[in-house]
Scaffold this motif. Structure first.
Motif, mmCIF file in Angstrom:
data_model
loop_
_atom_site.group_PDB
_atom_site.id
_atom_site.type_symbol
_atom_site.label_atom_id
_atom_site.label_comp_id
_atom_site.label_asym_id
_atom_site.label_seq_id
_atom_site.Cartn_x
_atom_site.Cartn_y
_atom_site.Cartn_z
ATOM 1 N N TYR A 186 -9.206 -38.315 64.013
ATOM 2 C CA TYR A 186 -8.303 -37.205 64.299
ATOM 3 C C TYR A 186 -7.187 -37.706 65.215
ATOM 4 O O TYR A 186 -7.405 -38.002 66.384
ATOM 5 C CB TYR A 186 -9.063 -36.051 64.977
ATOM 6 C CG TYR A 186 -8.211 -34.822 65.206
ATOM 7 C CD1 TYR A 186 -7.921 -33.967 64.145
ATOM 8 C CD2 TYR A 186 -7.700 -34.525 66.464
ATOM 9 C CE1 TYR A 186 -7.135 -32.834 64.335
ATOM 10 C CE2 TYR A 186 -6.913 -33.397 66.658
ATOM 11 C CZ TYR A 186 -6.628 -32.550 65.589
ATOM 12 O OH TYR A 186 -5.837 -31.433 65.789
ATOM 13 N N ASN A 230 -10.893 -28.362 66.165
ATOM 14 C CA ASN A 230 -11.931 -27.457 65.669
ATOM 15 C C ASN A 230 -12.580 -28.084 64.443
ATOM 16 O O ASN A 230 -11.955 -28.863 63.711
ATOM 17 C CB ASN A 230 -11.343 -26.097 65.298
ATOM 18 C CG ASN A 230 -10.810 -25.345 66.507
ATOM 19 O OD1 ASN A 230 -11.562 -24.960 67.388
ATOM 20 N ND2 ASN A 230 -9.493 -25.143 66.546
ATOM 21 N N THR A 231 -13.838 -27.744 64.206
ATOM 22 C CA THR A 231 -14.560 -28.271 63.046
ATOM 23 C C THR A 231 -15.472 -27.195 62.473
ATOM 24 O O THR A 231 -15.981 -26.334 63.207
ATOM 25 C CB THR A 231 -15.397 -29.509 63.430
ATOM 26 O OG1 THR A 231 -16.068 -29.994 62.273
ATOM 27 C CG2 THR A 231 -16.425 -29.177 64.500
ATOM 28 N N ASP A 232 -15.649 -27.224 61.158
ATOM 29 C CA ASP A 232 -16.601 -26.328 60.507
ATOM 30 C C ASP A 232 -17.838 -27.084 60.023
ATOM 31 O O ASP A 232 -18.681 -26.551 59.308
ATOM 32 C CB ASP A 232 -15.943 -25.600 59.336
ATOM 33 C CG ASP A 232 -15.316 -26.564 58.326
ATOM 34 O OD1 ASP A 232 -15.451 -27.796 58.511
ATOM 35 O OD2 ASP A 232 -14.705 -26.090 57.350
ATOM 36 N N SER A 233 -17.947 -28.377 60.428
ATOM 37 C CA SER A 233 -19.112 -29.192 60.053
ATOM 38 C C SER A 233 -20.307 -28.840 60.942
ATOM 39 O O SER A 233 -20.154 -28.386 62.081
ATOM 40 C CB SER A 233 -18.784 -30.681 60.201
ATOM 41 O OG SER A 233 -17.718 -31.044 59.346
ATOM 42 N N GLU A 263 -19.517 -36.467 60.839
ATOM 43 C CA GLU A 263 -19.422 -37.075 59.504
ATOM 44 C C GLU A 263 -20.104 -38.432 59.419
ATOM 45 O O GLU A 263 -20.609 -38.828 58.360
ATOM 46 C CB GLU A 263 -17.952 -37.207 59.096
ATOM 47 C CG GLU A 263 -17.284 -35.904 58.668
ATOM 48 C CD GLU A 263 -16.862 -35.025 59.834
ATOM 49 O OE1 GLU A 263 -17.073 -35.445 60.996
ATOM 50 O OE2 GLU A 263 -16.316 -33.929 59.600
ATOM 51 N N LYS A 285 -10.686 -39.269 56.673
ATOM 52 C CA LYS A 285 -12.017 -39.857 56.602
ATOM 53 C C LYS A 285 -11.998 -41.144 55.781
ATOM 54 O O LYS A 285 -11.214 -41.277 54.842
ATOM 55 C CB LYS A 285 -13.009 -38.878 55.976
ATOM 56 C CG LYS A 285 -13.151 -37.566 56.724
ATOM 57 C CD LYS A 285 -14.079 -36.618 55.992
ATOM 58 C CE LYS A 285 -14.167 -35.276 56.700
ATOM 59 N NZ LYS A 285 -15.037 -34.310 55.983
ATOM 60 N N TYR A 293 -21.493 -28.767 68.111
ATOM 61 C CA TYR A 293 -21.882 -28.239 66.806
ATOM 62 C C TYR A 293 -22.809 -27.031 66.915
ATOM 63 O O TYR A 293 -22.999 -26.299 65.938
ATOM 64 C CB TYR A 293 -22.567 -29.328 65.975
ATOM 65 C CG TYR A 293 -21.631 -30.473 65.638
ATOM 66 C CD1 TYR A 293 -20.758 -30.383 64.572
ATOM 67 C CD2 TYR A 293 -21.603 -31.631 66.416
ATOM 68 C CE1 TYR A 293 -19.883 -31.420 64.267
ATOM 69 C CE2 TYR A 293 -20.740 -32.672 66.126
ATOM 70 C CZ TYR A 293 -19.879 -32.559 65.055
ATOM 71 O OH TYR A 293 -19.008 -33.583 64.767
ATOM 72 N N SER A 321 -14.777 -40.430 60.501
ATOM 73 C CA SER A 321 -13.772 -39.393 60.646
ATOM 74 C C SER A 321 -12.829 -39.722 61.807
ATOM 75 O O SER A 321 -13.263 -40.182 62.872
ATOM 76 C CB SER A 321 -14.451 -38.042 60.907
ATOM 77 O OG SER A 321 -13.493 -37.030 61.076
ATOM 78 N N GLY A 359 -18.345 -25.348 67.164
ATOM 79 C CA GLY A 359 -17.166 -25.621 66.361
ATOM 80 C C GLY A 359 -15.961 -26.123 67.127
ATOM 81 O O GLY A 359 -14.921 -26.398 66.523
ATOM 82 N N VAL A 369 -17.493 -33.160 70.615
ATOM 83 C CA VAL A 369 -17.503 -32.063 69.649
ATOM 84 C C VAL A 369 -18.825 -31.328 69.781
ATOM 85 O O VAL A 369 -19.892 -31.950 69.799
ATOM 86 C CB VAL A 369 -17.321 -32.572 68.202
ATOM 87 C CG1 VAL A 369 -17.356 -31.386 67.238
ATOM 88 C CG2 VAL A 369 -16.022 -33.335 68.055
#
Length: 299
Positions: free
Chosen positions: A232, A216-219, A223, A265, A184, A230, A202, A182
C-alpha cells in the motif's frame, strides 16, 4: 599305658590296696589329687535336647539387608537426572524464547496462553515464558500475524513503535523505517513516537519517516497468509526487498528514480509472475543472472 590304666581305676575307686599304695608313691599323684578335688565341685545339668531345639526355632531369624552396588549407582543417577531436568526446565522458562522465519519460509507457533502467531519471511520474535500471565510482552523484528486468545492482553514491541492488544486479530510489520498495523478483529492501541491511535476491525495505519498513512481493509486476515504479498503506497525498493525475503533471492536494482509508489498484490509462489508485474508497472527490464540472482534495470 599302665600308668593311664591306674589313673582310670583310681578315678573310679577300683584300685586294690597294693595298687593304691603304689599309685600314691608315684611323683604325679599330688597333681592328680588336686585335679580330682577341683572337679568334684563341678556340676553339669542334664542336657534337654528337645528344649534346646525348640528354643532355637523360637528365635526370629533376621535376614541381613544387602543393597547391590548397581542399585546404589542407579539411585544416584536417577537423582542427578531429576535434578538436571529441573535445572533445564527452569533455564528454558527464564531465558528469552526466540521464534524466527527464514527467507522464503513462514513459521507458526503458540504462545503460553495459546494465542497463535504466524511469522512472515525474514522475521523474528523474542519473548519470555516465565511469569507470562503477568508480563505478556513480545519483541518483533519483521512481520507477524496474531490471533489472540479471548480476554488475553499483551504488548508487541518493535523498534518503531508498540502495539497493545486485547482479544483480537491483527498484523504488525516493521521494515526499515516503515511501521504497519492492521486490525482484523477486536481492537488494538498503537503507540508511535508521541502518537497514540486506537484501531478497530478493518482499520490500519502506516508510519514512515514521521508520516502517517491511514488505510482500510475488508480482508479477514493478511494476504501473505494466503501466499500473496500486499503493498500500500510503497516504493519499488521496498517492494523488491519483500520479494527477496519471500523467494530467498538477491535482486540488483539499477534505476534512477525509485520514488513512484505502488499499491497492489504480488504472488508469493510464482516468481516469474511477480517479476512480470513489477517490470510492466515500472517499465523495467528483468535479467536473470543465475537461479538466485536477478538484475532489474531500465529498458
Amino acid at each position: 599305658m599302665k600308668k593311664n590304666h591306674l589313673l582310670a581305676k583310681w578315678l573310679n575307686d577300683d584300685l586294690s590296696e597294693e595298687e593304691l599304695a603304689a599309685f600314691k608313691a608315684s611323683p604325679d599323684f599330688e597333681k592328680y589329687q588336686k585335679i580330682k578335688n577341683y572337679t568334684e565341685h563341678l556340676t553339669v545339668d542334664d542336657l534337654d535336647e528337645n528344649a534346646m531345639l525348640a528354643n532355637i526355632l523360637k528365635q526370629k531369624k533376621e535376614t541381613p539387608k544387602v543393597i547391590p552396588l548397581y542399585k546404589t549407582w542407579f539411585f544416584r543417577a536417577a537423582a542427578i537426572f531429576v535434578l538436571a531436568l529441573g535445572v533445564m526446565f527452569a533455564f528454558r522458562m527464564l531465558i528469552p524464547q526466540t521464534e524466527s522465519a527464514d527467507f522464503g519460509e513462514k513459521t507458526t507457533f503458540a504462545l503460553p496462553d495459546n494465542s497463535e502467531v504466524v511469522l512472515n519471511s525474514g522475521s523474528e520474535i523474542h519473548y519470555k515464558k516465565w511469569n507470562w500471565d503477568h508480563n505478556r510482552h513480545l519483541e518483533l523484528k519483521g512481520e507477524a500475524y496474531f490471533k489472540v486468545a479471548k480476554g488475553k492482553r499483551f504488548e508487541v514491541e518493535t523498534r518503531l513503535g508498540k502495539v497493545t492488544v486485547l482479544g483480537t486479530q491483527f498484523n504488525v510489520k516493521t521494515r526499515k523505517n516503515r511501521f504497519d498495523i492492521v486490525c482484523y478483529e477486536g481492537r488494538v492501541k498503537v503507540n508511535y513516537q508521541d502518537k497514540e491511535i486506537l484501531l478497530t476491525h478493518g482499520q490500519g495505519v502506516s508510519f514512515e519517516n514521521g508520516n502517517q498513512i491511514e488505510m482500510n481493509t475488508d480482508s479477514s486476515k493478511p494476504e501473505w497468509i494466503n501466499n500473496q504479498i500486499s503493498f500500500y503506497k510503497e516504493n519499488i525498493r521496498t517492494i523488491l526487498d519483500e520479494v527477496e525475503r519471500q523467494y530467498n533471492i538477491s535482486i540488483e536494482l539499477n534505476v534512477k528514480d525509485t520514488t513512484a509508489l505502488f499499491t497492489g498484490k504480488l504472488p508469493a509462489e510464482n516468481l516469474d509472475t511477480a517479476l512480470q508485474i513489477i517490470s510492466t508497472t515500472y517499465h523495467l527490464e528483468v535479467q536473470k543472472v543465475s537461479k538466485n540472482k536477478i538484475i532489474i534495470g531500465e529498458k
